[in-house]
Design a protein around this motif. Sequence first.
Motif, short mmCIF file in Angstrom:
data_model
loop_
_atom_site.label_atom_id
_atom_site.label_comp_id
_atom_site.label_asym_id
_atom_site.label_seq_id
_atom_site.Cartn_x
_atom_site.Cartn_y
_atom_site.Cartn_z
N LYS A 676 0.81 -1.22 0.00
CA LYS A 676 0.00 0.00 0.00
C LYS A 676 0.85 1.27 0.00
CE LYS A 676 -3.94 -2.05 2.41
NZ LYS A 676 -4.78 -2.02 3.65
N PRO A 679 5.85 0.46 -2.27
CA PRO A 679 5.99 -0.59 -3.30
C PRO A 679 7.45 -0.86 -3.67
CG PRO A 679 5.13 1.46 -4.25
CD PRO A 679 5.11 1.63 -2.76
N GLU A 709 -3.72 -7.48 -7.08
CA GLU A 709 -4.66 -6.37 -6.93
C GLU A 709 -4.00 -5.02 -7.20
OE1 GLU A 709 -6.22 -6.66 -3.05
OE2 GLU A 709 -7.53 -8.38 -3.48
N HIS A 710 -2.73 -4.89 -6.82
CA HIS A 710 -2.04 -3.62 -7.00
C HIS A 710 -1.22 -3.58 -8.29
CE1 HIS A 710 -2.94 -3.55 -2.68
NE2 HIS A 710 -2.90 -2.22 -2.77
#
Length: 982
Positions: A676, A679, A709-710
């Motif tokens: 979050k 990275p 997801e990211h």
Amino acid sequence: MASIIEDFEDSQNTRHGAQQHSHMSRAKIGLSHSGFVNVRLEEEKPIFNKQRIDFTPPEKINHLAVCNNQLCMSLGKDTLLRIDLAKPDQPNQIELGRKDSKVHKLFLDPTGSHLLISLSTSECLYLNRNTQKVRSLSRWRGHLIESIGWNKLLGSETSTGPILVGTSQGIIFEAEISANEGSLFNTNPDQYFRQVHSLEEDGEPAPVCCLEVERPLLENKCFIIATTRKRLFQFVGKMAEGSEQQGFSSIFNQNQDLLPSFQEFPANMGYSEITFYTSKLRTSPKAFAWMMGNGVLYGQLDYVRPDSLLSDVQVWEYTPDIDISLKKPISIVLTQFHFLLLLHDRVKAICTLNGQVVYEDVFPDKFGTLKKMTKDPVGGLVWIYTERAVFRYHIQREARDVWQMYMNMNKFDLAKEYCRDRPECMDMVLAKEAEHCFQNKQYLESAKCYAMTQNYFEEIALKFIEAKQEEALKAFLRKKLNNLKQGERTQMTLLVTWLAELYLNRLGQLESNGNNTVFQEARNEFRNFLGSSKHKECLFNNRSTIYDLLASHGNVEDMVYFSVVMQDYERVISHHCQHDDYSAALDVLSKHCDQKLFYKFSPVLMQHIPKKVVDAWIQMGKRLDPKKLIPALMNYSQMGSTQQISETIRYMEFCVYELSVTEEAIHNYLLSLYAKYRPDSLLWYLEQAGTRASEIHYDMKYALRLCAEHGYLRACVLIYRIMELYEEAVDLALQVDVDLAKSCADLPEDDEELRKKLWLKIARHVVQEEKDVKKAMNCLSSCNLLKIEDILPFFPDFVTIDHFKEAICSSLEAYNQHIEELKQEMEEATESAKHIREDIQEMRNKYGVVDSQEKCASCDFPLLNRPFYLFLCGHMFHYDCLFQEVTPHLSSYKQSCLEDLQKRLAATTQSSKSRHRSVPKDEGDTSSLGKGNAGASREQIKSDIDDIIASECVYCGELMIKSIDKPFIDPQKFEEEKSSWL
């Protein structure tokens, strides 16, 4: 005479003496005010217990002297009776040989060894305890001896040492007597006899009634007390250095120019007598009593005072029943607390503390007139004699009622000293002292004394409350609390609560007055009370009540202090948090290192001081469970505070990299934080976490889903590689970088088919997606599993052969080279087979020559006696010897096979023997056929046995190499073998 001391009879007046004593210690039955039950179940024996000696003297007793258990009597005109009280049945009677004179006085030294007999004819005789001969002291003639001052320090059984002698003319002589026989020219026992001083009264010589010499051991001083009829003289001086022969003359010479210190009384009864009390043997006297004309002068002896030896002097005047003009007192004896006065018909005991007559004993006329009273300083017995009888007094528990006298005199320290082993008396003394202090408004001292009594608690408390003495009441309660036992929990709770209320009231009053100094002292006292280790358990059990009291008074600071004392840190931390003092709360947490409190308060503290909280966590190290801190971290990291998130990541990294925590939840949470907020650190974390599943501490499926997801494709590829999902890794890597896909395609090293499949995927992607023929050719060169024919289908039809010319040529050359290698291998194999066939044929024709004298290598017996084996190495063995040598080295499987072959061989041998019997003609062909088959089978079994036991020489082959680590002697048979050599 044989039983002079053995039997006694009680005096007729013993009951009278007990009645006199009873007014001092009257029995009380019932419950006293103090709570003690004071009951005497039997009447106590009197202090002064008189006993008459069962002895009838053959003649009248003139004089008597007792010292150190030696008793001497003067009987009649010329008889002396000596008795050792340790051997009363062996009296010793001596004739003095002086019938024309009377015995004036007897003097016995402290050791009981030297007896001086003063005669009325101014002559003095000497008798030693160890002799029967009375010797005259020639130098003493012409002097009527009235008193002797013995030398207690230097006196012994053989010599008196320097002594003082007082005469009727007031002259004091110094002398010394030796028990030795002396020389040829000097047989007198008296060593010397010289005058040192003289005493006077009203300008005239006065008889020296008494002499006392004292030399304290701790001082180099000598004290001399001398009395006349109405004067008491004191001489004090230092003893001369050197020879003791100088004696006492130096002391009297020091006072030659000055009148010696004395006390004089106007009344005169013609004589006086002084007595001393010594607590222990060979110590200096502590008190004195002087019987003279005005009364009895008594007091203490103080050897330190510079002006006078006498201190605390008092005069006890004779009672009206003592008329010195008619019946004068005869003798006096001093004990620890009484002096005994001998009158013409009775004995009176007067207490030296209050001057009261506590005992009176009347003697009947049948015993005659009382003559003298003396005390044995060693045995402590008091002796009284008449002309026809001897009595003695036992003094028992003289100090039994002294405490009461001191108490009535308000000398409470002395009273307590004499009733330490009597709690009921101690309680009365303390109660009297407390009441005395209360009346004199010494309330604090009164409170301390009341607290040690058994008086009713309520009465004493009300007494101080009515007097408005809160400090005294507090002192009383504290003292009472300290005296309680651990089992008295109810009383302890009551006192602790009451004291807390009193302290809080006092603090409230002082705070309103504004006196900071007094207020601080009171607060320190209160805190000492709260921190008392003796009452810690009671305070802990009643801490809720104390908290309520502190809260009702609004005393927050002391409540915090009490919480710390009770180690109730949760309350302290809650208090700091409620007042937004988070740093103080964290300080308490860090100081006491309570893990549960960290888990409870970390969410609140993390919200306001995240950096300090994380520092505290790091300082705690492994004492904290990071998994239990995750709620505090997750709650506030989701709120979006940059500092909180940064500190959360810092602590998670500390747990992972410093503490080496392996908890999956910790690693998963750190992954989520990296994904979050950081990275850049995500891929580095995944790479250093390990490449094998056994090394991974995070959940790979969760990590894969999180990265997907990211959109972190490289991270997903790395996870696929760790999960060994190489096809998915290659498919995803082709979306990122072909080189990354190539690195993934080479991972399955053991599965060539999968590697080839993965490289085909890469080649297809390069050809179809990127349409780069050159890259496709590079792929072909990067993987040796791919051939040109594998990737040709991927190219479109319009591609010309020029692009593949080099690849096709190199492929054909590789095929040709491979074919040539195969041909060469085939030729080498054919040649090798040919050589093997030749070796086999040669071995079949090979033979060895055995001499008739050859022996078996194992048993050393002739070889040709039994079937044998010959090996190429030259070793020869009997069949059975080789069998025994090889069998122990075989595996269990081969041993079982060998047993089976032996059984089969034995069976074929038995069947071959049976065939030699006669058989019917029609069975002839069948038997012949069976014989041939059985022979073939038997030869095959032998061949199999040979293959097992004779495949190699047991001494030169592999079996010998394998047995190199085995002992020469079997461990199980070692002891047996060892004993055979002894």
